[in-house]
Design a protein around this motif. Structure first.
Motif, short mmCIF file in Angstrom:
data_model
loop_
_atom_site.label_atom_id
_atom_site.label_comp_id
_atom_site.label_asym_id
_atom_site.label_seq_id
_atom_site.Cartn_x
_atom_site.Cartn_y
_atom_site.Cartn_z
N VAL A 126 15.83 -36.33 -22.74
CA VAL A 126 16.91 -37.08 -23.39
C VAL A 126 18.21 -36.30 -23.36
CG1 VAL A 126 17.73 -37.88 -25.65
CG2 VAL A 126 15.44 -38.50 -24.87
N LEU A 127 18.15 -35.02 -23.69
CA LEU A 127 19.37 -34.20 -23.68
C LEU A 127 20.00 -34.15 -22.29
CD1 LEU A 127 18.21 -31.21 -25.94
CD2 LEU A 127 19.70 -33.11 -26.59
N VAL A 128 19.16 -34.01 -21.29
CA VAL A 128 19.68 -33.95 -19.92
C VAL A 128 20.23 -35.30 -19.49
CG1 VAL A 128 19.02 -33.65 -17.49
CG2 VAL A 128 18.18 -32.05 -19.22
N ALA A 129 19.48 -36.37 -19.73
CA ALA A 129 19.89 -37.70 -19.27
C ALA A 129 21.16 -38.18 -19.98
CB ALA A 129 18.76 -38.70 -19.48
N HIS A 130 21.24 -38.00 -21.28
CA HIS A 130 22.38 -38.51 -22.04
C HIS A 130 23.57 -37.56 -21.98
CE1 HIS A 130 19.94 -41.50 -24.72
NE2 HIS A 130 19.51 -41.44 -23.48
N GLY A 131 23.30 -36.27 -21.80
CA GLY A 131 24.39 -35.30 -21.73
C GLY A 131 24.91 -35.08 -20.33
N GLY A 132 24.10 -35.44 -19.34
CA GLY A 132 24.54 -35.34 -17.95
C GLY A 132 24.53 -33.94 -17.38
N LYS A 133 23.81 -33.02 -18.02
CA LYS A 133 23.74 -31.64 -17.53
C LYS A 133 22.29 -31.18 -17.49
CE LYS A 133 28.13 -30.12 -19.59
NZ LYS A 133 28.70 -29.17 -20.58
N ALA A 134 21.85 -30.71 -16.32
CA ALA A 134 20.47 -30.23 -16.20
C ALA A 134 20.22 -29.01 -17.08
CB ALA A 134 20.17 -29.88 -14.74
N THR A 135 21.29 -28.22 -17.35
CA THR A 135 21.13 -27.00 -18.13
C THR A 135 20.81 -27.29 -19.60
OG1 THR A 135 23.52 -26.95 -18.47
CG2 THR A 135 22.63 -25.63 -16.66
N LEU A 136 21.02 -28.51 -20.05
CA LEU A 136 20.76 -28.82 -21.45
C LEU A 136 19.27 -28.74 -21.80
CD1 LEU A 136 23.23 -31.77 -22.17
CD2 LEU A 136 23.30 -29.47 -23.11
N ARG A 137 18.41 -28.86 -20.81
CA ARG A 137 16.99 -28.73 -21.11
C ARG A 137 16.65 -27.33 -21.60
NH1 ARG A 137 12.88 -26.84 -18.68
NH2 ARG A 137 11.65 -28.71 -19.10
N ASN A 138 17.48 -26.34 -21.23
CA ASN A 138 17.21 -24.95 -21.62
C ASN A 138 17.63 -24.65 -23.05
OD1 ASN A 138 16.30 -24.40 -18.97
ND2 ASN A 138 18.41 -24.03 -18.29
N VAL A 139 18.28 -25.62 -23.69
CA VAL A 139 18.65 -25.42 -25.09
C VAL A 139 17.40 -25.27 -25.95
CG1 VAL A 139 19.66 -26.61 -27.09
CG2 VAL A 139 20.89 -26.55 -24.92
N ILE A 140 16.32 -25.95 -25.57
CA ILE A 140 15.06 -25.82 -26.30
C ILE A 140 14.14 -24.91 -25.50
CG2 ILE A 140 13.06 -27.02 -27.23
CD1 ILE A 140 14.83 -29.48 -27.53
N GLN A 141 13.93 -23.71 -26.00
CA GLN A 141 13.11 -22.72 -25.33
C GLN A 141 11.70 -22.68 -25.93
OE1 GLN A 141 13.96 -20.53 -22.79
NE2 GLN A 141 15.99 -21.48 -22.58
N THR A 142 10.71 -22.39 -25.08
CA THR A 142 9.34 -22.21 -25.55
C THR A 142 9.11 -20.75 -25.88
OG1 THR A 142 8.60 -24.02 -24.12
CG2 THR A 142 6.91 -22.52 -24.97
N SER A 143 8.52 -20.50 -27.06
CA SER A 143 8.18 -19.13 -27.47
C SER A 143 6.66 -19.01 -27.49
CB SER A 143 8.76 -18.84 -28.85
OG SER A 143 8.01 -19.51 -29.85
N PRO A 144 6.13 -17.80 -27.66
CA PRO A 144 4.66 -17.65 -27.71
C PRO A 144 4.00 -18.48 -28.82
CG PRO A 144 5.70 -15.52 -27.37
CD PRO A 144 6.81 -16.49 -27.64
N THR A 145 4.74 -18.72 -29.90
CA THR A 145 4.13 -19.43 -31.03
C THR A 145 4.66 -20.85 -31.23
OG1 THR A 145 5.78 -18.49 -32.55
CG2 THR A 145 3.70 -17.29 -32.29
N GLY A 146 5.79 -21.17 -30.59
CA GLY A 146 6.38 -22.48 -30.83
C GLY A 146 7.60 -22.73 -29.97
N TYR A 147 8.69 -23.12 -30.61
CA TYR A 147 9.90 -23.48 -29.87
C TYR A 147 11.14 -22.96 -30.59
CZ TYR A 147 6.62 -26.61 -27.59
OH TYR A 147 5.55 -27.10 -26.91
N ILE A 148 12.20 -22.72 -29.81
CA ILE A 148 13.44 -22.15 -30.33
C ILE A 148 14.60 -23.00 -29.85
CG2 ILE A 148 14.98 -20.13 -30.34
CD1 ILE A 148 12.51 -18.43 -29.60
N LEU A 149 15.54 -23.30 -30.74
CA LEU A 149 16.79 -23.92 -30.34
C LEU A 149 17.76 -22.79 -30.01
CD1 LEU A 149 18.24 -26.68 -30.03
CD2 LEU A 149 19.20 -26.29 -32.31
N ASP A 150 18.06 -22.65 -28.73
CA ASP A 150 18.82 -21.51 -28.24
C ASP A 150 20.32 -21.83 -28.24
OD1 ASP A 150 19.54 -19.10 -27.16
OD2 ASP A 150 18.94 -19.58 -25.10
#
Length: 248
Positions: free
Chosen positions: A64-88
């Motif tokens: 959704v972030l990539v499609a609506h924002g028009g930037k492929a790099t927006l997917r990296n805003v949500i990072q996967t961590s060993p225990t969960g997820y991080i908003l970077d």
């Protein structure tokens, strides 16, 4: 909930996606565990497929972030961590974080630079565009955050009008206090500030009438009498206490 990237507004569809994004935003830069997110989405009765479903929701949110924002790099805003997820993202990119920072800075400068503190508090309260997280589900993270954010917001208004009463003519602050008191009739501090402003503007009768209406409202809705702060201010106005004019 609203996401803006370079002026482009990104609509996040679906309550569960908004719940995830809200939970990550409230702990921006820090990992939120999968278990915490599952509790936020499904409470005490998660489905057996909760972990796989969470993974799917995260993947959809990135799309959704990539499609609506028009930037492929927006997917990296949500990072996967060993225990969960991080908003970077930097903390200042999150309105909730900015609110806390602005109020903290205002408190630090109110004594030495009251006008700067007023500007900071005005910026803080201007971040609001309605009840916080109203469309982000009923999970515990969002519910606790809503309560905390609302308390900080009301406290910011209290500080703001205390400062404005010191810096401006009382007549200038009466309309704003009148609106706040009407919107939050059970919040006694706004009534206390309003009757003080009315008294200092030469409207003692209006100040006393406002107090009596508030006392009746508290009695009818809560079965309580006004607290010490409001009662003391009322008594000060009755006897025209000199310290009121000196204080403001």
């Amino acid at each position: 909930m609203e996401v803006i990237d370079d002026g482009v507004r990104i609509r996040v569809p679906g309550e569960k996606l908004r719940s995830i994004l809200a939970a990550l935003s409230l702990s921006v830069g820090r990992s939120v565990s999968r278990d915490e997110l599952i509790d936020e989405l499904w409470g005490e009765e998660p489905p057996n497929s909760a972990k796989n479903s969470l993974h799917g929701h995260i993947a959809r949110l990135r799309r959704v972030l990539v499609a609506h924002g028009g930037k492929a790099t927006l997917r990296n805003v949500i990072q996967t961590s060993p225990t969960g997820y991080i908003l970077d993202l930097p903390e200042e990119n999150i309105d909730a974080s900015r609110l806390f920072q602005l109020v903290f800075r205002a408190d630090a400068t109110s004594a030495s630079s009251p006008q700067e503190a007023v500007d900071l508090l005005n910026e803080a309260v201007s971040l609001w565009c309605g009840p916080a997280l109203i469309d982000a589900g009923n999970g515990m993270i969002c519910q606790v955050a809503y309560t905390q954010l609302e308390e900080v917001r009301l406290g910011a208004y209290e500080r703001l009008f205390d400062l404005r009463l010191r810096l401006e003519h009382p007549r200038a602050v009466i309309p704003g206090l009148d609106q706040l008191h009407a919107r939050y009739p059970l919040h006694e501090r706004f009534c206390e500030q309003l009757i003080t402003a009315l008294y200092l503007a030469g409207r003692q009768a209006d100040a006393l009438n406002t107090y009596h209406r508030t006392r009746e409202y508290l009695s009818q809705h809560l079965g309580l009498q006004p607290g010490n702060g409001l009662r003391d201010t009322f008594q000060d106005i009755l006897r025209q206490a000199p310290h009121l004019t000196k204080q403001y």
